[in-house]
Scaffold this motif. Sequence first.
Motif, PDB file in Angstrom:
ATOM      1  N   GLU A  81      47.563  13.166  -0.855  1.00  0.00           N
ATOM      2  CA  GLU A  81      48.400  13.625  -1.962  1.00  0.00           C
ATOM      3  C   GLU A  81      47.505  13.567  -3.199  1.00  0.00           C
ATOM      4  O   GLU A  81      47.176  12.488  -3.671  1.00  0.00           O
ATOM      5  CB  GLU A  81      49.599  12.684  -2.136  1.00  0.00           C
ATOM      6  CG  GLU A  81      50.490  12.595  -0.885  1.00  0.00           C
ATOM      7  CD  GLU A  81      51.145  11.219  -0.701  1.00  0.00           C
ATOM      8  OE1 GLU A  81      50.405  10.239  -0.440  1.00  0.00           O
ATOM      9  OE2 GLU A  81      52.367  11.124  -0.817  1.00  0.00           O
ATOM     10  N   LEU A 136      53.587  20.492  -4.627  1.00  0.00           N
ATOM     11  CA  LEU A 136      54.669  19.710  -5.232  1.00  0.00           C
ATOM     12  C   LEU A 136      54.645  19.866  -6.744  1.00  0.00           C
ATOM     13  O   LEU A 136      53.685  19.464  -7.396  1.00  0.00           O
ATOM     14  CB  LEU A 136      54.514  18.225  -4.863  1.00  0.00           C
ATOM     15  CG  LEU A 136      54.498  17.917  -3.371  1.00  0.00           C
ATOM     16  CD1 LEU A 136      54.276  16.432  -3.135  1.00  0.00           C
ATOM     17  CD2 LEU A 136      55.806  18.359  -2.749  1.00  0.00           C
ATOM     18  N   HIS A 152      49.641  18.433  -1.328  1.00  0.00           N
ATOM     19  CA  HIS A 152      49.754  17.600  -0.138  1.00  0.00           C
ATOM     20  C   HIS A 152      49.125  18.329   1.048  1.00  0.00           C
ATOM     21  O   HIS A 152      49.331  19.528   1.218  1.00  0.00           O
ATOM     22  CB  HIS A 152      51.249  17.331   0.125  1.00  0.00           C
ATOM     23  CG  HIS A 152      51.549  16.876   1.507  1.00  0.00           C
ATOM     24  ND1 HIS A 152      51.742  15.558   1.828  1.00  0.00           N
ATOM     25  CD2 HIS A 152      51.683  17.556   2.670  1.00  0.00           C
ATOM     26  CE1 HIS A 152      51.973  15.458   3.123  1.00  0.00           C
ATOM     27  NE2 HIS A 152      51.944  16.654   3.653  1.00  0.00           N
ATOM     28  N   GLU A 201      59.888  20.620   2.610  1.00  0.00           N
ATOM     29  CA  GLU A 201      59.495  20.644   1.202  1.00  0.00           C
ATOM     30  C   GLU A 201      60.470  21.532   0.447  1.00  0.00           C
ATOM     31  O   GLU A 201      60.889  22.564   0.969  1.00  0.00           O
ATOM     32  CB  GLU A 201      58.086  21.212   1.116  1.00  0.00           C
ATOM     33  CG  GLU A 201      57.465  21.076  -0.255  1.00  0.00           C
ATOM     34  CD  GLU A 201      56.078  21.715  -0.286  1.00  0.00           C
ATOM     35  OE1 GLU A 201      55.280  21.436   0.620  1.00  0.00           O
ATOM     36  OE2 GLU A 201      55.836  22.507  -1.207  1.00  0.00           O
ATOM     37  N   GLN A 241      59.701  16.352  -1.455  1.00  0.00           N
ATOM     38  CA  GLN A 241      59.074  16.445  -0.140  1.00  0.00           C
ATOM     39  C   GLN A 241      59.594  15.312   0.730  1.00  0.00           C
ATOM     40  O   GLN A 241      59.642  14.158   0.293  1.00  0.00           O
ATOM     41  CB  GLN A 241      57.561  16.318  -0.297  1.00  0.00           C
ATOM     42  CG  GLN A 241      56.810  16.348   1.011  1.00  0.00           C
ATOM     43  CD  GLN A 241      55.507  15.563   0.901  1.00  0.00           C
ATOM     44  OE1 GLN A 241      55.509  14.373   0.621  1.00  0.00           O
ATOM     45  NE2 GLN A 241      54.403  16.250   1.081  1.00  0.00           N
ATOM     46  N   ASN A 246      50.425  21.052   7.407  1.00  0.00           N
ATOM     47  CA  ASN A 246      51.165  21.460   6.217  1.00  0.00           C
ATOM     48  C   ASN A 246      50.273  21.370   4.985  1.00  0.00           C
ATOM     49  O   ASN A 246      49.466  20.458   4.856  1.00  0.00           O
ATOM     50  CB  ASN A 246      52.379  20.554   5.983  1.00  0.00           C
ATOM     51  CG  ASN A 246      53.363  20.643   7.120  1.00  0.00           C
ATOM     52  OD1 ASN A 246      53.787  21.732   7.482  1.00  0.00           O
ATOM     53  ND2 ASN A 246      53.706  19.505   7.690  1.00  0.00           N
ATOM     54  N   TYR A 261      58.551  17.679   8.686  1.00  0.00           N
ATOM     55  CA  TYR A 261      58.202  17.886   7.286  1.00  0.00           C
ATOM     56  C   TYR A 261      59.135  18.902   6.652  1.00  0.00           C
ATOM     57  O   TYR A 261      59.410  19.949   7.242  1.00  0.00           O
ATOM     58  CB  TYR A 261      56.766  18.411   7.209  1.00  0.00           C
ATOM     59  CG  TYR A 261      56.232  18.609   5.811  1.00  0.00           C
ATOM     60  CD1 TYR A 261      55.663  17.552   5.127  1.00  0.00           C
ATOM     61  CD2 TYR A 261      56.306  19.852   5.179  1.00  0.00           C
ATOM     62  CE1 TYR A 261      55.155  17.727   3.839  1.00  0.00           C
ATOM     63  CE2 TYR A 261      55.804  20.034   3.903  1.00  0.00           C
ATOM     64  CZ  TYR A 261      55.231  18.975   3.236  1.00  0.00           C
ATOM     65  OH  TYR A 261      54.740  19.152   1.966  1.00  0.00           O
ATOM     66  N   GLY A 270      51.287  21.275   1.129  1.00  0.00           N
ATOM     67  CA  GLY A 270      52.448  21.222   0.237  1.00  0.00           C
ATOM     68  C   GLY A 270      52.041  21.415  -1.206  1.00  0.00           C
ATOM     69  O   GLY A 270      50.977  20.988  -1.631  1.00  0.00           O
TER      70      GLY A 270
END
Length: 285
Positions: A105, A87, A77, A136, A93, A83, A134, A85
């Motif tokens: 994504e 995942l 992400h 995570e 998230q 950010n 945000y 991310g």
Amino acid sequence: MNIRPVRQIVPALGTSDGAGVSLRRSIGTPALKHLDPFLMLDHFGSDKPDDYIAGFPDHPHRGFITFTYMLDGHMEHRDSMGNRGDLRAGGAQWMKAASGVIHSEMPRQVDGLMRGFQLWINLPAAQKMSDPDYQEFTPAGIPEVEAEGERVRVLAGEHKGVAGAVRDPNTDVLYLDVSLSAGMTFERPVPAGHNAFTYLYEGDGAVADRPLAAYHLAVLGPGDGFALTAGRAGARFILVAGRPIGEPIVQYGPFVMNTREEIEQAINDYRDGRLVRVRAQMHGA
Ligand code: CO
């Protein structure tokens, strides 16, 4: 405890989104447009790369929260808050888009199983143009509660005194992922004033004696408790509840506001490069 009956069963509809990702949508379809405060539930799940490899390239959101829970696979992400991310299977998230976020994504795998959920949670009017946020959570950051024949992952809210990863002050969301052995019954309270649903994604079961097959969502009726009994192959399902906001909902794709004027504003802001107002820093586990 007054076990809530099933008010409606919604079969998830096959559709595609992003750059052509196959998914099953239940909330956000003609049969169930919204379930205040929930705006959409997508279940993505495939072991065919063609179903997910194109991912979700850069796209905007305004006015609500996206909550992504990965069951299998690996996604990356990136967003306008800065950010990045990572995942992974079992992780989650929580992204409060609020006044505006642009994000992508994208799969970080070229084959194998990719499976999970994305839930859209509405924000009250007073929060819609607030700063984005945000959080995570790695797989280990999601608390688990085990009992005989059941394993409960507490994504949001609380279960048997264990606080979930995410605390939502606006709508007090409860979000559990439950794995239940064959023939076992899972039972717990759900606040009477909250809208609630369960979505079964493996095996089968019965909710308050009403049969529920895989890829079906059951909207719960009045009461203050939830019970699901797993069938012969066991069951895996999510149980989600939240306090309804009770405000008008005007949606245009990825923008969810209270009035048409606010939607026009969002479209104009996006077109003019003014959708993203705030760049915040990432925090969370
Ligand atoms: Co998105």
